[in-house]
Each structure stands twice: as C-alpha cells, then as structure tokens.
Design a protein around this motif. Structure first.
Motif, PDB file in Angstrom:
ATOM      1  N   LEU A 176       0.836  -1.214   0.000  1.00 43.22           N
ATOM      2  CA  LEU A 176       0.000   0.000   0.000  1.00 43.22           C
ATOM      3  C   LEU A 176       0.862   1.252   0.000  1.00 43.22           C
ATOM      4  CD1 LEU A 176      -3.017  -0.510   2.444  1.00 43.22           C
ATOM      5  CD2 LEU A 176      -3.083  -0.214  -0.031  1.00 43.22           C
ATOM      6  N   LEU A 177       1.931   1.227   0.789  1.00 32.44           N
ATOM      7  CA  LEU A 177       2.799   2.396   0.903  1.00 32.44           C
ATOM      8  C   LEU A 177       3.502   2.717  -0.413  1.00 32.44           C
ATOM      9  CD1 LEU A 177       4.343   1.633   4.402  1.00 32.44           C
ATOM     10  CD2 LEU A 177       2.820   3.538   3.856  1.00 32.44           C
ATOM     11  N   LYS A 178       3.691   1.716  -1.256  1.00 32.74           N
ATOM     12  CA  LYS A 178       4.324   1.946  -2.561  1.00 32.74           C
ATOM     13  C   LYS A 178       3.319   2.482  -3.591  1.00 32.74           C
ATOM     14  CE  LYS A 178       7.799  -1.689  -1.961  1.00 32.74           C
ATOM     15  NZ  LYS A 178       8.256  -3.029  -2.423  1.00 32.74           N
ATOM     16  N   ARG A 179       2.049   2.451  -3.256  1.00 34.34           N
ATOM     17  CA  ARG A 179       1.016   2.766  -4.246  1.00 34.34           C
ATOM     18  C   ARG A 179       0.059   3.838  -3.745  1.00 34.34           C
ATOM     19  NH1 ARG A 179      -0.249  -3.607  -5.751  1.00 34.34           N
ATOM     20  NH2 ARG A 179       1.715  -3.986  -6.857  1.00 34.34           N
ATOM     21  N   VAL A 180       0.597   4.827  -3.064  1.00 34.53           N
ATOM     22  CA  VAL A 180      -0.247   5.892  -2.535  1.00 34.53           C
ATOM     23  C   VAL A 180       0.291   7.248  -2.976  1.00 34.53           C
ATOM     24  CG1 VAL A 180       1.037   6.016  -0.344  1.00 34.53           C
ATOM     25  CG2 VAL A 180      -1.350   6.787  -0.437  1.00 34.53           C
ATOM     26  N   LYS A 181      -0.609   8.149  -3.308  1.00 37.52           N
ATOM     27  CA  LYS A 181      -0.259   9.521  -3.698  1.00 37.52           C
ATOM     28  C   LYS A 181      -1.279  10.470  -3.101  1.00 37.52           C
ATOM     29  CE  LYS A 181       1.450   8.265  -8.355  1.00 37.52           C
ATOM     30  NZ  LYS A 181       2.867   8.645  -8.176  1.00 37.52           N
ATOM     31  N   ILE A 182      -0.908  11.751  -3.088  1.00 40.64           N
ATOM     32  CA  ILE A 182      -1.885  12.799  -2.776  1.00 40.64           C
ATOM     33  C   ILE A 182      -2.224  13.490  -4.086  1.00 40.64           C
ATOM     34  CG2 ILE A 182      -2.312  14.979  -1.583  1.00 40.64           C
ATOM     35  CD1 ILE A 182      -0.411  14.008   0.608  1.00 40.64           C
ATOM     36  N   ILE A 183      -3.498  13.408  -4.474  1.00 42.17           N
ATOM     37  CA  ILE A 183      -3.964  14.016  -5.720  1.00 42.17           C
ATOM     38  C   ILE A 183      -5.171  14.879  -5.397  1.00 42.17           C
ATOM     39  CG2 ILE A 183      -4.792  13.583  -8.066  1.00 42.17           C
ATOM     40  CD1 ILE A 183      -3.561  10.772  -7.843  1.00 42.17           C
ATOM     41  N   ASN A 184      -5.123  16.133  -5.824  1.00 38.68           N
ATOM     42  CA  ASN A 184      -6.230  17.056  -5.561  1.00 38.68           C
ATOM     43  C   ASN A 184      -6.609  17.079  -4.079  1.00 38.68           C
ATOM     44  OD1 ASN A 184      -6.359  17.565  -8.339  1.00 38.68           O
ATOM     45  ND2 ASN A 184      -7.846  15.927  -8.653  1.00 38.68           N
ATOM     46  N   ASN A 185      -5.584  17.077  -3.233  1.00 38.47           N
ATOM     47  CA  ASN A 185      -5.764  17.192  -1.789  1.00 38.47           C
ATOM     48  C   ASN A 185      -6.383  15.944  -1.152  1.00 38.47           C
ATOM     49  OD1 ASN A 185      -5.343  18.716   0.554  1.00 38.47           O
ATOM     50  ND2 ASN A 185      -7.458  19.441   0.566  1.00 38.47           N
ATOM     51  N   GLU A 186      -6.440  14.840  -1.903  1.00 38.62           N
ATOM     52  CA  GLU A 186      -6.996  13.605  -1.367  1.00 38.62           C
ATOM     53  C   GLU A 186      -5.952  12.499  -1.351  1.00 38.62           C
ATOM     54  OE1 GLU A 186     -11.558  12.854  -1.840  1.00 38.62           O
ATOM     55  OE2 GLU A 186     -10.709  13.104  -3.841  1.00 38.62           O
ATOM     56  N   LEU A 187      -6.110  11.583  -0.403  1.00 37.88           N
ATOM     57  CA  LEU A 187      -5.267  10.402  -0.338  1.00 37.88           C
ATOM     58  C   LEU A 187      -5.786   9.389  -1.356  1.00 37.88           C
ATOM     59  CD1 LEU A 187      -2.910   9.525   1.596  1.00 37.88           C
ATOM     60  CD2 LEU A 187      -4.634   8.188   2.827  1.00 37.88           C
ATOM     61  N   CYS A 188      -4.932   9.013  -2.301  1.00 41.56           N
ATOM     62  CA  CYS A 188      -5.367   8.131  -3.393  1.00 41.56           C
ATOM     63  C   CYS A 188      -4.430   6.929  -3.507  1.00 41.56           C
ATOM     64  CB  CYS A 188      -5.373   8.883  -4.724  1.00 41.56           C
ATOM     65  SG  CYS A 188      -6.439  10.334  -4.751  1.00 41.56           S
ATOM     66  N   PHE A 189      -5.033   5.775  -3.758  1.00 41.23           N
ATOM     67  CA  PHE A 189      -4.260   4.541  -3.907  1.00 41.23           C
ATOM     68  C   PHE A 189      -4.340   4.067  -5.356  1.00 41.23           C
ATOM     69  CE2 PHE A 189      -5.462   4.756   0.514  1.00 41.23           C
ATOM     70  CZ  PHE A 189      -4.294   4.381   1.171  1.00 41.23           C
ATOM     71  N   SER A 190      -3.247   3.498  -5.841  1.00 40.56           N
ATOM     72  CA  SER A 190      -3.221   3.000  -7.207  1.00 40.56           C
ATOM     73  C   SER A 190      -4.310   1.939  -7.405  1.00 40.56           C
ATOM     74  CB  SER A 190      -1.851   2.388  -7.515  1.00 40.56           C
ATOM     75  OG  SER A 190      -1.892   1.676  -8.723  1.00 40.56           O
ATOM     76  N   GLU A 191      -4.897   1.955  -8.589  1.00 43.69           N
ATOM     77  CA  GLU A 191      -5.972   1.008  -8.898  1.00 43.69           C
ATOM     78  C   GLU A 191      -5.495  -0.441  -8.788  1.00 43.69           C
ATOM     79  OE1 GLU A 191      -9.615   1.145 -12.056  1.00 43.69           O
ATOM     80  OE2 GLU A 191      -7.590   1.318 -12.884  1.00 43.69           O
ATOM     81  N   VAL A 192      -4.204  -0.666  -8.997  1.00 46.15           N
ATOM     82  CA  VAL A 192      -3.688  -2.034  -8.921  1.00 46.15           C
ATOM     83  C   VAL A 192      -3.676  -2.560  -7.475  1.00 46.15           C
ATOM     84  CG1 VAL A 192      -2.293  -1.811 -11.004  1.00 46.15           C
ATOM     85  CG2 VAL A 192      -1.287  -1.256  -8.779  1.00 46.15           C
ATOM     86  N   SER A 193      -3.907  -1.677  -6.508  1.00 47.90           N
ATOM     87  CA  SER A 193      -3.967  -2.126  -5.115  1.00 47.90           C
ATOM     88  C   SER A 193      -5.399  -2.418  -4.676  1.00 47.90           C
ATOM     89  CB  SER A 193      -3.339  -1.076  -4.191  1.00 47.90           C
ATOM     90  OG  SER A 193      -4.021   0.153  -4.301  1.00 47.90           O
ATOM     91  N   SER A 194      -6.342  -2.409  -5.603  1.00 46.95           N
ATOM     92  CA  SER A 194      -7.749  -2.592  -5.240  1.00 46.95           C
ATOM     93  C   SER A 194      -7.998  -3.927  -4.553  1.00 46.95           C
ATOM     94  CB  SER A 194      -8.652  -2.448  -6.469  1.00 46.95           C
ATOM     95  OG  SER A 194      -8.310  -3.393  -7.452  1.00 46.95           O
ATOM     96  N   ASN A 195      -7.287  -4.982  -4.969  1.00 47.21           N
ATOM     97  CA  ASN A 195      -7.490  -6.281  -4.326  1.00 47.21           C
ATOM     98  C   ASN A 195      -7.001  -6.288  -2.877  1.00 47.21           C
ATOM     99  OD1 ASN A 195      -8.773  -7.588  -6.441  1.00 47.21           O
ATOM    100  ND2 ASN A 195      -6.860  -8.287  -7.369  1.00 47.21           N
TER     101      ASN A 195
END
Length: 411
Positions: A195-214
């Motif tokens: 999870l930590l490798k696939r997280v960003k802040i976009i438009n002031n929100e915490l967002c996770f890469s779609e590939v981490s959905s599972n």
C-alpha cells in the motif's frame, strides 16, 4: 548514551520515538499522565473473557497508529509541519477512551440526554489547558485547533483527515493487524508495504493505485470477519450486558451504596456514573481498568443485594448467563419477565457496515492514462467501493432478534 530510543512492538517491530538522543514532542506527549493512562485500558474491552490473550492496551494501539502515520508521511514526502500535525493526531486519536474502551460508552450516563463519545472526550482532553498534553502542545507551539480539525474531519487538507479517519486509515490498519494478532486469528492481515508503494496525494486527497484494489478488498473482508467473529462476538456481548446490568442495579440501590461509601474503593471516582452527574476532564482521566475493577470488587465484597451478587458471579465466569437466537428463546418463556430488566435483554442483530455511506470517508483510487496527442500521462481519480462485497453483505445481512438471558431469574 543511546542515540535513538525504540519501542519494540510485535506488529511494527521497532518504532522510533527519539532520534539523536533529543527529547521531542512525541516522547513528551507519550510521557504525559493522560497518555500513560492508556497502558491500563484494554484495547478490546472485555474480549479477554473469551479470548484470553486479548489483553493488549490502547497505549500500544495509539503508538502503533502513530507509526503507520509516520510511514505514510515518509513515502508521501510531506513537509515537516504537516507531517508533525498528522502524526500527533494519530498518536492522540484515542486518548479519550474510558475504562474498557468502547464498553465504557455503554455504561456511562448520558449528559443532558446525550451520550459523550470517546472522540468528544479526546477533543476535551486536548483542548483543556490544565492537561499535560495541552501544555506539551503549547510548549512546542503546535496549533491545537488544527490537530482537533484533523481528528473531527474538518481540516482543509482532506488527506490528513483520511489518514486518521476514513474507510482505509492508519487507525484501522493498526487495530486490525494488532487485534487479529492478539486474539490469535489471521483475519486482519494487510500488506501495508505494498500500500505504501502505491499511494499519492492528488487534488488534496489520499489516493491509492488502482492495482492495489485487491489489497483494499482484502482489508474490507478482514473487517467483515473481525466484526462478526471478534468485535461483535455474541459471547462477549453477554459479558457486556452483565456489566451494563451491574451498573443499572447500582443505580437502583444508590442510597445503600452511598451509606457504605467509606467501604467502597474509588467511590468518589466512579459515583458520578451511578448518580448521573457530569464530570470534569481532570476527573475523567483518573479512570482506568484497574480502578474500575477495584471499585466493583469492593462493592461485591459487601454482599449488599441478591440480584447484584448473581450479576457479579455471572461477570466473573459467565455461569447462568447466556444468549439465544429468536428461534431458540421460546423455551425460556420470557413473557412473564418482560418488566424485569435483570431477567433478559432483547436486541436486534445485524451485520455492521464494512464501509461508510458518507462519501468523505470513501477510499479513492487513481489510474494512469496515456494521451497520445500530448504525449503525457494523466491521473484519473475514482471513488472506490467493492460492489460485489456490498452485494454479498446486503444479501447475507439478515436482521434477527437476540436475547441475553439471566438464568438465575429465568428458570
């Protein structure tokens, strides 16, 4: 002299509190009496009655939450001021818990017909200028209003509030990992490093890469299983009901208690619950599990009341107290006991929601889209809910009645 100070932890291994032999705000907050009190409050309340190893504390959970927040702020490369604010919020988010954690909210009296949650007590403790926590925050010139706004979800930086309270936050990550470890299950496992490798802040929100959905789906399923098997375990609810009944009985015989107050340990500390009085922050932070149990044990030893004695015996080991699902309760013939609050209690039972209906708490995903014309990669942001999980939960959520029964009375 050591350059660093670590806390050994079975979940996160080593948690760094002091770097380069320098006292800092985190170490000073941990050493306040309000925070140290959390060592003496069970994380899972009465869970130890059914899961003997579930004796871990709010203290370890709060430090664990702080560690998870630190890991996120490091990979997100947050500026030091914002990082410090959200780390402090993570550390302090549960200091408002009373004895036995969530169980206490069921026995505490309503003030002006309103329950005061542990979240509200947390804010009261942080805001009160007489608490050591408040003094430490002011010593380091921390904006206390900003810390509170992170905790109550009103901070302008949405990602900060999402780290502390959302459908995938640092609080839940730690307590699922920690609680599953101490009760002896594997439901709460989650691959935090991925999870930590696939997280960003976009438009002031915490967002996770779609590939981490599972991974996120797995996290939600962990919550489903922990809720049904651990947090909402019916055997534990029996003990919670007995404790609620003990305090109801204490209210019924409050005059007898008052006449024996000199023989009751910590009477002044806990009498407000029985007499439905308001309490100050300074009095609230004196309460913890050992003093609550001493208060109850000293009353038990006075042998004041038959009903109370039966309740204390049941609380000790659960004997003669049980639960029954709607289809199985008829043998007890409860109708004639309907006005006796100590005979049985009826509740409607249904599965807890796995994630919030409030959009501001939802998990946000991002994916990368390549634009051939501009030769640029753009990020597409979407709200994420597991529709299949929601459908499964809805299809399998059957509301039914459950009865907690005192067999001392109901023969």
């Amino acid at each position: 002299m050591r350059d660093n100070f670590f806390i050994k932890d079975p979940i996160h291994k080593e948690i760094t509190i002091i770097d380069n032999n320098k006292k800092n705000i985190i170490s000073e907050l941990i050493n306040t009496k309000e925070f140290q009190r959390l060592k003496y409050i069970y994380q899972l309340g009465l869970a130890y009655k059914w899961f003997p190893s579930a004796t871990h504390s709010r203290f370890s959970h709060c430090i664990g939450t702080y560690e998870v927040v630190c890991k996120f702020t490091q990979v997100l490369r947050i500026n030091s001021n914002d990082a410090k604010l959200v780390q402090i919020a993570g550390l302090l988010h549960d200091i408002g818990h009373g004895p036995l954690s969530h169980v206490f909210e069921k026995i505490a009296p309503k003030i002006n017909n309103k329950e005061i949650s542990h979240e509200e007590w947390t804010i009261k403790i942080i805001s009160d200028q007489n608490t050591e926590i408040n003094k430490v925050l002011r010593k380091y010139k921390i904006d206390i209003k900003q810390v509170i706004s992170i905790l109550d979800g009103t901070h302008k930086n949405k990602w900060m509030t999402q780290l502390i309270s959302s459908d995938l936050d640092c609080d839940r990550i730690d307590y699922l990992l920690r609680d599953s470890y101490f009760v002896g299950t594997h439901y709460g496992t989650i691959d935090l490093n991925i999870l930590l490798k696939r997280v960003k802040i976009i438009n002031n929100e915490l967002c996770f890469s779609e590939v981490s959905s599972n991974i996120i789906k797995s996290f939600w399923y962990a919550r489903v299983h922990m809720n049904s098997d651990i947090y909402e375990n019916k055997n534990l609810r029996v003990f919670e009901w007995i404790l609620e009944s003990i305090f109801n009985r204490l209210r019924d015989i409050k005059d007898v208690l008052n006449s024996n107050k000199d023989k009751i340990y910590y009477f002044d500390r806990y009498s407000w619950i029985i007499f439905n009085k308001e309490i100050s922050v300074q009095d609230y932070i004196l309460m913890d599990d050992p003093t609550l149990f001493s208060f109850l044990e000293s009353i038990k030893n006075l042998n004041l009341d038959k009903i109370l004695n039966d309740l204390f015996d049941g609380f000790q080991n659960g004997n003669k107290f049980t639960y029954a699902i709607e289809d199985n309760f008829k043998k007890y013939k409860l109708e004639k006991y309907k006005n006796n609050i100590y005979a049985f209690k009826e509740e409607t039972w249904k599965s807890k929601k796995v994630y919030s209906n409030n959009e501001k708490y939802n998990v946000v995903l991002y994916n990368e889209q390549y634009d051939k014309q501009s030769n640029k990669v753009s990020l597409n942001v979407i709200k994420f809910k597991d529709s299949e999980l929601k459908k499964t939960m809805n299809n399998n959520t059957i509301e039914y009645k459950i009865f907690f029964i005192n067999e001392n009375i109901v023969k």
